[in-house]
Design an enzyme around this catalytic site. Structure first.
Site, short mmCIF file in Angstrom:
data_model
loop_
_atom_site.label_atom_id
_atom_site.label_comp_id
_atom_site.label_asym_id
_atom_site.label_seq_id
_atom_site.Cartn_x
_atom_site.Cartn_y
_atom_site.Cartn_z
N ALA A 1 0.83 -1.21 0.00
CA ALA A 1 0.00 0.00 0.00
C ALA A 1 0.86 1.26 0.00
O ALA A 1 0.55 2.24 -0.68
CB ALA A 1 -0.93 0.00 1.22
N TRP B 1 2.34 1.64 -3.43
CA TRP B 1 1.32 2.04 -4.40
C TRP B 1 1.15 3.56 -4.39
O TRP B 1 0.97 4.17 -5.44
CB TRP B 1 -0.01 1.38 -4.06
CG TRP B 1 -1.13 1.75 -5.00
CD1 TRP B 1 -1.43 1.17 -6.19
CD2 TRP B 1 -2.09 2.82 -4.84
NE1 TRP B 1 -2.51 1.78 -6.77
CE2 TRP B 1 -2.93 2.80 -5.96
CE3 TRP B 1 -2.31 3.77 -3.84
CZ2 TRP B 1 -3.99 3.69 -6.12
CZ3 TRP B 1 -3.36 4.66 -4.00
CH2 TRP B 1 -4.18 4.62 -5.12
N HIS B 2 1.24 4.16 -3.22
CA HIS B 2 1.06 5.60 -3.14
C HIS B 2 2.24 6.37 -3.71
O HIS B 2 2.07 7.50 -4.18
CB HIS B 2 0.82 6.02 -1.69
CG HIS B 2 -0.59 5.78 -1.23
ND1 HIS B 2 -0.99 4.60 -0.64
CD2 HIS B 2 -1.70 6.57 -1.30
CE1 HIS B 2 -2.28 4.68 -0.34
NE2 HIS B 2 -2.73 5.85 -0.73
N GLY B 3 3.43 5.80 -3.67
CA GLY B 3 4.56 6.54 -4.22
C GLY B 3 5.85 5.74 -4.13
O GLY B 3 6.01 4.87 -3.27
N PHE C 1 -0.76 10.17 -7.73
CA PHE C 1 -0.62 8.75 -7.46
C PHE C 1 -1.16 7.91 -8.60
O PHE C 1 -0.99 6.72 -8.61
CB PHE C 1 -1.32 8.37 -6.16
CG PHE C 1 -0.88 9.20 -4.98
CD1 PHE C 1 0.46 9.28 -4.65
CD2 PHE C 1 -1.78 9.93 -4.25
CE1 PHE C 1 0.89 10.06 -3.59
CE2 PHE C 1 -1.39 10.72 -3.17
CZ PHE C 1 -0.05 10.77 -2.86
#
Length: 498
Positions: free
Chosen positions: A345, A348-350, A498
């Site tokens: 997670a 996934w955001h960065g 994102f």
């Protein structure tokens, strides 16, 4: 294209008018083309036509954009759509046990994750190689690859379709037009919510009617979405930006204010976007599930993630956490499953160390809550603690979330660490300890927390049903807030990155 722009206003009215005139296949084709136009209206700010690249991948993208005024990144969206459509169609035709089914799923995952990885993680991986000196003293230069807007969202949405077809949860869509519209439908295209295929195709096949009460509810969502974004998020951005830019000269109280302000900023920003997206989709006959449910006054971290970015948290639950074994495993494997899921997670955001740190922190909080929740003390306090324990739990949860807010917002972990130290009053700043220059925003945050706690039991549209007076008051208050306190310059939504 920004929802909070005049261009979108014109686009919206044109699309809804023409879309309601057309029927069946022509309507779907029109919605698909307008969705592609909506996506192509995004301007890759890193492309400068006065200084185009001379070689490499950017050589071609620069010339497509500068010479022909074509946003080249729409072709990535179309390519992903084509791969997943044919992969799912072939998967459905294969018998269970046929190895080619698995290989087709692997093809879909490799294409989607490979494309996402190339654009989002190339520079991060090169940075890791440089940091650990894998090539000795040689430092690989950054490629400065532009991240296509929305790629994380539409990639996950498209992948979930192929995985569900593979697991026989849904049937493969026969019409390529239908599937392409599912991937590209403009309300949720660039920043979610991540819509499941069964939800979208249900409404596509049996389009929901749009009567006055639906228009009223959709308008209320759109209006509160703009208020959250333009009034609250964009105003909070001022103290957030100044805090994170000048944290060396702030005391702990001021950094606390900036950290909590960012948590509320990103909530108002992202919830505002999804409110607008869900409201717009409803006017076109689609009912998307809520993506936020007052997560900022939650009683614990598990409660927070059951209310925040719900389409994402349920996605990683269904496609990562549960396939790993979920909670029905040994304690060690349970810890592994939680940490893998939340490390994913974070990434996934960065693609940066501070997002990795954020993911690890979320996993750590969830594990701590789980193990504490199994103790006799927790069970006693949950049953007998009353309102005092309930309020303490919510404030303590916000305290823990603040560390994650800093890691999420800081540009690097090097900047995040001294700010997190300041939260526990280990601060090297020479600023006066009792000074509080941003106290006005602190008062605003207390008001936001209190209002969120009061309204958290019910959704906004539910509060407005059945009363003309309440609805009219709601509209007038929001319009006045927009006129009096709205930030007039169009600001990007935070989750576009994102």
């Amino acid at each position: 294209m920004l929802f909070n722009s005049f261009e979108f206003l014109v686009f919206f009215f044109f699309t809804i008018i023409v879309g309601n005139v057309l029927k069946n296949r022509w309507q779907k084709l029109f919605f698909l083309l307008t969705s592609y136009y909506f996506y192509m209206a995004w301007q890759p700010s890193s492309i400068s036509c006065s200084a185009m690249a001379e070689s490499g991948f950017k050589f071609y993208t620069d010339r497509l954009y500068c010479d022909f005024k074509i946003n080249p990144y729409v072709f990535i969206l179309i390519f992903s759509t084509i791969i997943d459509y044919f992969a799912a169609t072939l998967i459905e035709k294969k018998e269970d046990g046929d190895k080619s089914r698995s290989w087709l799923l692997v093809l879909s995952l490799v294409v989607n994750l490979g494309t996402l990885g190339f654009f989002k993680y190339t520079d991060f991986l090169l940075g890791v190689i440089n940091d650990i000196h894998l090539l000795g003293a040689y430092q690989i230069p950054k490629q400065n690859i532009i991240l296509p807007v929305g790629i994380s969202f539409y990639t996950f949405q498209s992948m979930s379709y192929t995985i569900d077809v593979y697991n026989r949860k849904i049937e493969a869509r026969k019409s390529f037009l239908d599937f392409a519209l599912y991937v590209a439908f403009f309300p949720q295209l660039v920043a979610g919510p991540i819509v499941r295929a069964e939800t979208f195709f249900r409404d596509l096949d049996f389009r929901l009617s749009v009567y006055k009460e639906h228009i009223d509810a959709a308008f209320a969502l759109i209006l509160i979405g703009f208020t959250r974004k333009i009034v609250f998020a964009d105003n909070l951005a001022r103290v957030v930006d100044s805090t994170f830019a000048d944290y060396q000269n702030l005391n702990s109280i001021e950094i606390w204010t900036g950290a909590l302000a960012f948590g509320w900023q990103i909530y108002f920003d992202f919830a505002g976007y999804t409110d607008i997206a869900i409201g717009v989709a409803r006017l076109f006959g689609f009912q998307f599930n809520p993506n936020f449910n007052f997560p900022m006054s939650c009683k614990n971290i598990a409660d927070h993630w059951s209310r925040w970015h719900i389409s994402f948290s349920t996605w990683i639950r269904d496609y990562i956490y549960i396939p790993l074994g979920g909670s029905r495993v040994s304690v060690i494997m349970y810890i592994r499953n939680i940490m893998i899921t939340w490390l994913f997670a974070g990434l996934w955001h960065g693609a940066a160390y501070h997002y990795v740190g954020w993911g690890i922190w979320q996993g750590t909080m969830l594990l701590s809550h789980k193990f504490y929740g199994d103790t006799k003390l927790a069970k006693y306090l949950n049953g007998k603690g009353g309102i005092s324990y309930d309020l303490f739990s919510r404030i303590f949860t916000m305290f823990c979330l603040a560390f994650g807010f800093i890691m999420f917002r800081a540009e690097t972990m090097e900047k995040a660490i001294p700010m997190m130290k300041a939260l526990v009053f280990i601060n090297d700043s020479a600023a006066p300890i009792l000074r509080w220059t941003n106290y006005r925003f602190g008062i605003l945050l207390v008001i936001c927390f209190t209002a969120s706690y009061v309204f958290s039991k019910r959704q906004i549209p539910t509060l407005l049903t059945g009363s003309w007076l309440k609805y009219t008051t709601f509209v007038i208050v929001n319009v006045l807030l927009l006129l009096l306190f709205g930030v007039t310059e169009s600001q990007n939504f935070l989750y576009f990155q994102f």
